[in-house]
Design a protein around this motif. Sequence first.
Motif: not given
Length: 104
Positions: A77-104
């Motif tokens: 799902a990710f690889s096929e979806g990303l394939a459809g995006i590739r020709n529209t972008i100049e640059h992509f930065e993926p990140h993984t974030l961890e929540q350390v604080a916040g409110q509901d």
Amino acid sequence: MTGGSAMAVYSMGIWLVKPGREDDFMRAWEDLARRTKEAFPGARGLLMRDKDVPNRFISTGPWESLEQMKEWRESRAFSEGLAGIRNTIEHFEPHTLEQVAGQD
């Protein structure tokens, strides 16, 4: 914030889209989101556009675990979806974030 529960992990992408391709990018991102939802029914995602830099977009979504996020990033799902995006972008930065604080 709920006491005693594990904090969430989030995927985040910073997308720099080729000028003039913003509508194509948004359609392709929606396709990626649809594919993701089909493969991971509990998945949620959000796409935001920078008001000051109209060809910069930020996507984010919560995941149950790092393992689930890794499974998604390795999925068809990710690889096929990303394939459809590739020709529209100049640059992509993926990140993984961890929540350390916040409110509901």
